[in-house]
Write an enzyme that holds these catalytic residues in place. Structure first.
Site, PDB file in Angstrom:
ATOM      1  N   GLY A 134       0.806  -1.217   0.000  1.00  0.00           N
ATOM      2  CA  GLY A 134       0.000   0.000   0.000  1.00  0.00           C
ATOM      3  C   GLY A 134       0.834   1.260   0.000  1.00  0.00           C
ATOM      4  N   THR A 136      -0.025   3.943  -2.842  1.00  0.00           N
ATOM      5  CA  THR A 136      -0.928   4.931  -3.446  1.00  0.00           C
ATOM      6  C   THR A 136      -2.079   5.277  -2.501  1.00  0.00           C
ATOM      7  N   GLY A 141      -1.004   9.590  -6.131  1.00  0.00           N
ATOM      8  CA  GLY A 141      -0.549   8.405  -6.857  1.00  0.00           C
ATOM      9  C   GLY A 141       0.868   8.606  -7.358  1.00  0.00           C
ATOM     10  N   GLN A 284      -0.578  -5.430 -48.113  1.00  0.00           N
ATOM     11  CA  GLN A 284       0.600  -4.707 -47.599  1.00  0.00           C
ATOM     12  C   GLN A 284       0.309  -3.985 -46.282  1.00  0.00           C
ATOM     13  N   ASP A 341      -7.624  -4.169 -33.905  1.00  0.00           N
ATOM     14  CA  ASP A 341      -8.126  -3.648 -35.179  1.00  0.00           C
ATOM     15  C   ASP A 341      -8.038  -4.716 -36.270  1.00  0.00           C
ATOM     16  N   GLU A 368       2.674   1.362 -11.165  1.00  0.00           N
ATOM     17  CA  GLU A 368       4.142   1.311 -11.014  1.00  0.00           C
ATOM     18  C   GLU A 368       4.816   2.489 -11.699  1.00  0.00           C
TER      19      GLU A 368
HETATM   20  P1  TGC Z   1      13.024  11.746  -5.151  1.00  0.00           P
HETATM   21  O1  TGC Z   1      13.517  12.916  -4.378  1.00  0.00           O
HETATM   22  O2  TGC Z   1      13.327  11.680  -6.605  1.00  0.00           O
HETATM   23  O3  TGC Z   1      13.522  10.395  -4.471  1.00  0.00           O
HETATM   24  C1  TGC Z   1      13.479  10.186  -3.075  1.00  0.00           C
HETATM   25  C2  TGC Z   1      14.590   9.215  -2.721  1.00  0.00           C
HETATM   26  O4  TGC Z   1      14.342   7.955  -3.363  1.00  0.00           O
HETATM   27  C3  TGC Z   1      15.426   7.618  -4.265  1.00  0.00           C
HETATM   28  N1  TGC Z   1      14.790   6.988  -5.442  1.00  0.00           N
HETATM   29  C4  TGC Z   1      14.783   5.669  -5.642  1.00  0.00           C
HETATM   30  N2  TGC Z   1      15.364   4.671  -4.952  1.00  0.00           N
HETATM   31  C5  TGC Z   1      15.162   3.415  -5.421  1.00  0.00           C
HETATM   32  N3  TGC Z   1      14.437   3.128  -6.513  1.00  0.00           N
HETATM   33  C6  TGC Z   1      13.842   4.117  -7.217  1.00  0.00           C
HETATM   34  N4  TGC Z   1      13.095   3.819  -8.294  1.00  0.00           N
HETATM   35  C7  TGC Z   1      14.012   5.456  -6.792  1.00  0.00           C
HETATM   36  N5  TGC Z   1      13.564   6.665  -7.236  1.00  0.00           N
HETATM   37  C8  TGC Z   1      14.056   7.601  -6.389  1.00  0.00           C
HETATM   38  C9  TGC Z   1      16.103   8.931  -4.567  1.00  0.00           C
HETATM   39  O5  TGC Z   1      17.447   8.742  -4.924  1.00  0.00           O
HETATM   40  C10 TGC Z   1      15.960   9.652  -3.221  1.00  0.00           C
HETATM   41  O6  TGC Z   1      16.937   9.085  -2.349  1.00  0.00           O
HETATM   42  P2  TGC Z   1      17.573   9.962  -1.144  1.00  0.00           P
HETATM   43  O7  TGC Z   1      18.675   9.109  -0.612  1.00  0.00           O
HETATM   44  O8  TGC Z   1      18.043  11.248  -1.784  1.00  0.00           O
HETATM   45  O9  TGC Z   1      16.470  10.175  -0.154  1.00  0.00           O
HETATM   46  O10 TGC Z   1      11.445  11.628  -4.878  1.00  0.00           O
HETATM   47  P3  TGC Z   1      10.244  12.474  -5.449  1.00  0.00           P
HETATM   48  O11 TGC Z   1       9.268  12.637  -4.346  1.00  0.00           O
HETATM   49  O12 TGC Z   1      10.739  13.688  -6.182  1.00  0.00           O
HETATM   50  O13 TGC Z   1       9.573  11.430  -6.482  1.00  0.00           O
HETATM   51  C11 TGC Z   1      10.095  11.141  -7.675  1.00  0.00           C
HETATM   52  C12 TGC Z   1       9.127  10.225  -8.487  1.00  0.00           C
HETATM   53  C13 TGC Z   1       7.999  11.041  -9.100  1.00  0.00           C
HETATM   54  C14 TGC Z   1       9.959   9.644  -9.605  1.00  0.00           C
HETATM   55  C15 TGC Z   1       8.537   9.092  -7.585  1.00  0.00           C
HETATM   56  O14 TGC Z   1       7.690   9.606  -6.619  1.00  0.00           O
HETATM   57  C16 TGC Z   1       7.792   8.036  -8.375  1.00  0.00           C
HETATM   58  O15 TGC Z   1       8.388   7.095  -8.839  1.00  0.00           O
HETATM   59  N6  TGC Z   1       6.436   8.166  -8.503  1.00  0.00           N
HETATM   60  C17 TGC Z   1       5.600   7.109  -9.094  1.00  0.00           C
HETATM   61  C18 TGC Z   1       4.842   6.386  -7.999  1.00  0.00           C
HETATM   62  C19 TGC Z   1       4.606   4.956  -8.319  1.00  0.00           C
HETATM   63  O16 TGC Z   1       5.219   4.350  -9.184  1.00  0.00           O
HETATM   64  N7  TGC Z   1       3.714   4.327  -7.596  1.00  0.00           N
HETATM   65  C20 TGC Z   1       3.478   2.922  -7.736  1.00  0.00           C
HETATM   66  C21 TGC Z   1       2.664   2.375  -6.588  1.00  0.00           C
HETATM   67  S1  TGC Z   1       2.788   0.633  -6.412  1.00  0.00           S
HETATM   68  C22 TGC Z   1       1.974   0.001  -7.720  1.00  0.00           C
HETATM   69  O17 TGC Z   1       1.550   0.645  -8.610  1.00  0.00           O
HETATM   70  C23 TGC Z   1       1.835  -1.464  -7.701  1.00  0.00           C
HETATM   71  S2  TGC Z   1       1.016  -2.151  -9.048  1.00  0.00           S
HETATM   72  C24 TGC Z   1       1.267  -3.758  -8.634  1.00  0.00           C
HETATM   73  C25 TGC Z   1       0.860  -4.762  -9.624  1.00  0.00           C
HETATM   74  O18 TGC Z   1      -0.341  -5.137  -9.587  1.00  0.00           O
HETATM   75  O19 TGC Z   1       1.717  -5.261 -10.376  1.00  0.00           O
HETATM   76  P1  FAD Z   2      -2.149  10.644 -10.977  1.00  0.00           P
HETATM   77  O1  FAD Z   2      -0.882  10.680 -10.231  1.00  0.00           O
HETATM   78  O2  FAD Z   2      -3.256  11.503 -10.510  1.00  0.00           O
HETATM   79  O3  FAD Z   2      -1.858  11.001 -12.511  1.00  0.00           O
HETATM   80  C1  FAD Z   2      -2.884  11.335 -13.440  1.00  0.00           C
HETATM   81  C2  FAD Z   2      -2.228  11.745 -14.753  1.00  0.00           C
HETATM   82  O4  FAD Z   2      -1.410  12.908 -14.521  1.00  0.00           O
HETATM   83  C3  FAD Z   2      -1.299  10.668 -15.325  1.00  0.00           C
HETATM   84  O5  FAD Z   2      -1.401  10.665 -16.730  1.00  0.00           O
HETATM   85  C4  FAD Z   2       0.086  11.146 -14.900  1.00  0.00           C
HETATM   86  O6  FAD Z   2       1.112  10.701 -15.791  1.00  0.00           O
HETATM   87  C5  FAD Z   2      -0.096  12.660 -14.977  1.00  0.00           C
HETATM   88  N1  FAD Z   2       0.848  13.359 -14.112  1.00  0.00           N
HETATM   89  C6  FAD Z   2       0.947  13.294 -12.752  1.00  0.00           C
HETATM   90  N2  FAD Z   2       1.968  14.037 -12.325  1.00  0.00           N
HETATM   91  C7  FAD Z   2       2.521  14.595 -13.425  1.00  0.00           C
HETATM   92  C8  FAD Z   2       3.621  15.452 -13.642  1.00  0.00           C
HETATM   93  N3  FAD Z   2       4.374  15.901 -12.637  1.00  0.00           N
HETATM   94  N4  FAD Z   2       3.910  15.818 -14.910  1.00  0.00           N
HETATM   95  C9  FAD Z   2       3.171  15.362 -15.940  1.00  0.00           C
HETATM   96  N5  FAD Z   2       2.122  14.533 -15.802  1.00  0.00           N
HETATM   97  C10 FAD Z   2       1.819  14.166 -14.569  1.00  0.00           C
HETATM   98  N6  FAD Z   2      -0.702   1.306  -6.028  1.00  0.00           N
HETATM   99  C11 FAD Z   2      -0.153   0.716  -4.928  1.00  0.00           C
HETATM  100  O7  FAD Z   2       0.404   1.380  -4.067  1.00  0.00           O
HETATM  101  N7  FAD Z   2      -0.204  -0.647  -4.766  1.00  0.00           N
HETATM  102  C12 FAD Z   2      -0.805  -1.460  -5.667  1.00  0.00           C
HETATM  103  O8  FAD Z   2      -0.821  -2.690  -5.490  1.00  0.00           O
HETATM  104  C13 FAD Z   2      -1.408  -0.868  -6.820  1.00  0.00           C
HETATM  105  N8  FAD Z   2      -2.076  -1.646  -7.711  1.00  0.00           N
HETATM  106  C14 FAD Z   2      -2.776  -1.053  -8.725  1.00  0.00           C
HETATM  107  C15 FAD Z   2      -3.610  -1.827  -9.541  1.00  0.00           C
HETATM  108  C16 FAD Z   2      -4.351  -1.233 -10.554  1.00  0.00           C
HETATM  109  C17 FAD Z   2      -5.285  -2.065 -11.384  1.00  0.00           C
HETATM  110  C18 FAD Z   2      -4.228   0.164 -10.797  1.00  0.00           C
HETATM  111  C19 FAD Z   2      -4.989   0.809 -11.924  1.00  0.00           C
HETATM  112  C20 FAD Z   2      -3.418   0.939 -10.001  1.00  0.00           C
HETATM  113  C21 FAD Z   2      -2.699   0.352  -8.938  1.00  0.00           C
HETATM  114  N9  FAD Z   2      -1.931   1.124  -8.057  1.00  0.00           N
HETATM  115  C22 FAD Z   2      -1.338   0.552  -6.965  1.00  0.00           C
HETATM  116  C23 FAD Z   2      -1.927   2.581  -8.180  1.00  0.00           C
HETATM  117  C24 FAD Z   2      -0.977   3.118  -9.254  1.00  0.00           C
HETATM  118  O9  FAD Z   2       0.360   2.983  -8.863  1.00  0.00           O
HETATM  119  C25 FAD Z   2      -1.340   4.589  -9.516  1.00  0.00           C
HETATM  120  O10 FAD Z   2      -2.592   4.577 -10.171  1.00  0.00           O
HETATM  121  C26 FAD Z   2      -0.297   5.294 -10.349  1.00  0.00           C
HETATM  122  O11 FAD Z   2       0.899   5.469  -9.630  1.00  0.00           O
HETATM  123  C27 FAD Z   2      -0.788   6.674 -10.853  1.00  0.00           C
HETATM  124  O12 FAD Z   2      -1.363   7.408  -9.824  1.00  0.00           O
HETATM  125  P2  FAD Z   2      -2.824   8.071  -9.997  1.00  0.00           P
HETATM  126  O13 FAD Z   2      -3.735   7.020 -10.496  1.00  0.00           O
HETATM  127  O14 FAD Z   2      -3.147   8.742  -8.720  1.00  0.00           O
HETATM  128  O15 FAD Z   2      -2.665   9.147 -11.142  1.00  0.00           O
END
Ligand code: TGC
Ligand code: FAD
Length: 412
Positions: A134, A136, A141, A284, A341, A368
């Site tokens: 958890g 998000t 997000g 084609q 398609d 992710e």
């Molecule tokens: P920022 O200042 O850039 O970074 C904070 C600290 O974290 C380090 N870091 C990382 N370390 C390991 N792996 C990474 N990928 C890392 N990215 C950054 C960074 O070096 C820093 O370290 P330190 O030592 O200086 O403290 O943080 P920010 O707040 O500016 O955020 C940057 C950003 C936007 C790239 C980050 O917040 C981000 O990746 N946002 C996307 C969130 C996301 O991917 N959420 C996913 C939720 S989980 C999910 O979706 C599961 S789906 C599961 C499934 O069903 O398969």
């Molecule tokens: P938002 O962050 O609100 O983004 C909306 C739009 O704005 C996107 O197009 C994004 O690219 C854009 N945007 C946002 N910020 C910027 C920026 N700075 N510049 C330009 N564009 C921007 N999360 C978990 O923690 N654990 C889970 O197990 C998990 N499982 C998931 C399973 C499913 C089926 C789905 C759909 C989502 C899941 N998630 C999970 C959540 C997922 O990681 C988030 O949906 C994702 O990180 C995007 O966040 P959001 O949906 O709040 O979109």
């Protein structure tokens, strides 16, 4: 034995070891025998096929790269091939394995105490316990650093309050790895299923990843004992470190979905006859689409493979993973749209796997880290300038505060 011929235009199989190919074949057979016959029904019914968990566990698919606890200790390329084959079946199945391995076992193994590891890793590997992750929240997000979930210290416990949204496996999990702001830093908490004050609710009406459970998590004064805090966690980089693991698996996984839609479109267009008795594959424009798909899949395979080899050498960086996740999700979704398609009306029917993969990939492109967030990570790496949160002009700030005041007045 699987009927799937595989997709290997550039002799990429020659770059895999015998063990890697054997692992791929084992999971390929499992998917053909156990997953494909039931997956369309599971998708229609919006049900995760729970009965597959013990079989996946028996095959060593959870925590497959861990060397301790009698786990397979596979390399990262073999792990990637597992993800590829699972997602050829369905993104929901790969999601389950990604979360269990990359987002639950990984943080417990990497950031947990010896007691936490000894208790949870064997149970999660055996599929006796299910985990979720958890991060998000309803309002945060892409920007998890602004999370509102809070933990406050109270004697020998932490008191957790807040909510998480869109959590894979949430309602079926025995343990949730929950990230919260804990008196000045972000820490990971192991929240067990029956903890008083912890509730879950299904996200209903998803048109994507229907064969996967997605839930909201709610915490109301949940008392979490000290021994359930991941002791090594101290900041956002710890949950982000878990994401690097899972994103790597997704970069491989989506290639499986792309292979499935490509192969389906190829077979279909070779047998579908329109205009003059020739199969549509002889046109084609149709060949152009097939050529584009196989080219993109091949480039995606090389990207994933290089990422895997770098990971095995300890050289893979988070921004490398961003490129592989972003590119491969994008091309897989585009392949699914093009393949949809090419099947005409049949493309929207679940008699074929394409529309299911297409809908699934919409989520996979978003979770992710969205496509655009990964582009921003790459942009940050190449320019040195973070563009996630550009500063506002004075005029924008004034407009925003005026809008907030107007909204507050309207509420009175
Ligand atoms: P920022 O200042 O850039 O970074 C904070 C600290 O974290 C380090 N870091 C990382 N370390 C390991 N792996 C990474 N990928 C890392 N990215 C950054 C960074 O070096 C820093 O370290 P330190 O030592 O200086 O403290 O943080 P920010 O707040 O500016 O955020 C940057 C950003 C936007 C790239 C980050 O917040 C981000 O990746 N946002 C996307 C969130 C996301 O991917 N959420 C996913 C939720 S989980 C999910 O979706 C599961 S789906 C599961 C499934 O069903 O398969
Ligand atoms: P938002 O962050 O609100 O983004 C909306 C739009 O704005 C996107 O197009 C994004 O690219 C854009 N945007 C946002 N910020 C910027 C920026 N700075 N510049 C330009 N564009 C921007 N999360 C978990 O923690 N654990 C889970 O197990 C998990 N499982 C998931 C399973 C499913 C089926 C789905 C759909 C989502 C899941 N998630 C999970 C959540 C997922 O990681 C988030 O949906 C994702 O990180 C995007 O966040 P959001 O949906 O709040 O979109």
């Amino acid at each position: 034995m699987s009927n799937f011929p595989g997709v290997d235009y550039l002799e990429i199989d020659s770059l895999f070891s015998e063990e890697e190919l054997m692992v791929r074949q084992t999971v390929r057979d499992f998917v053909d025998e156990e997953v494909l016959p039931i997956i369309e029904h599971a998708n229609r019914e919006e049900k995760f096929p729970m009965h597959l968990i013990p079989k996946m566990a028996e095959m060593g698919l959870f925590g497959a790269t861990i060397k301790e606890y009698d786990l397979p200790g596979l390399n990262n390329v073999a792990y990637g091939l597992i993800m590829q084959e699972l997602e050829r079946g369905d993104s929901g199945l790969r999601s389950f394995a990604s979360v269990q391995s990359g987002l639950v076992m990984y943080p417990i193994y990497a950031y947990g105490s010896q007691e936490q590891r000894d208790y949870w890793i064997p149970k999660l590997a055996a599929g006796e316990k299910i985990g979720c992750f958890g991060l998000t929240e309803p309002d945060f997000g892409s920007n998890p650093s602004a999370m509102r979930t809070r933990a406050r210290r109270d004697g020998d416990s932490w008191i957790l309050n807040g909510a998480k949204a869109w959590i894979t496996n949430g309602s079926i999990a025995d343990v949730a790895v929950v990230w919260a702001k804990a008196e000045g830093t972000i820490r990971g908490f192991l929240v067990e299923k029956d903890t008083p004050g912890f509730h879950t609710a299904y996200h209903m009406g998803k048109f994507s990843l229907r064969a996967s459970v997605t839930s909201q998590l709610f915490f109301e004064d949940c008392r979490i004992p000290l021994e359930n805090v991941l002791p090594e966690t101290n900041g956002l980089k710890y949950p982000l470190g878990c994401l690097t693991q899972a994103r790597y698996g997704i970069a491989w996984g989506v290639l499986g979905a792309a292979m499935s839609v490509y192969n389906t479109a190829l077979q279909y267009t070779k047998s579908r006859i329109q205009f003059g008795g020739q199969p549509i594959a002889s046109h084609q424009l149709v060949q152009n689409k097939l050529a584009w798909m196989i080219t993109e899949i091949t480039k995606g395979q090389l990207l994933a493979l290089q990422a895997g080899r770098l990971k095995d050498q300890g050289k893979l960086k988070p921004h490398h993973v961003s490129m592989a996740k972003m590119n491969n999700c994008n091309i897989a979704l585009e392949c699914a749209r093009v393949a949809r398609d090419m099947l005409g009306a049949n493309g929207v029917s679940d008699e074929y796997p394409i529309v299911r993969h297409m809908m699934n990939l919409e989520s996979v492109k978003t979770y992710e880290g969205t496509h655009d967030i990964h582009n921003l990570i790459i942009g940050h790496t190449v320019t040195g300038i973070p563009a996630y949160n550009p500063p506002m002009s004075a005029k924008q700030e004034q407009e925003l505060s005026a809008a907030a005041e107007a909204a507050a007045l309207a509420q009175k």
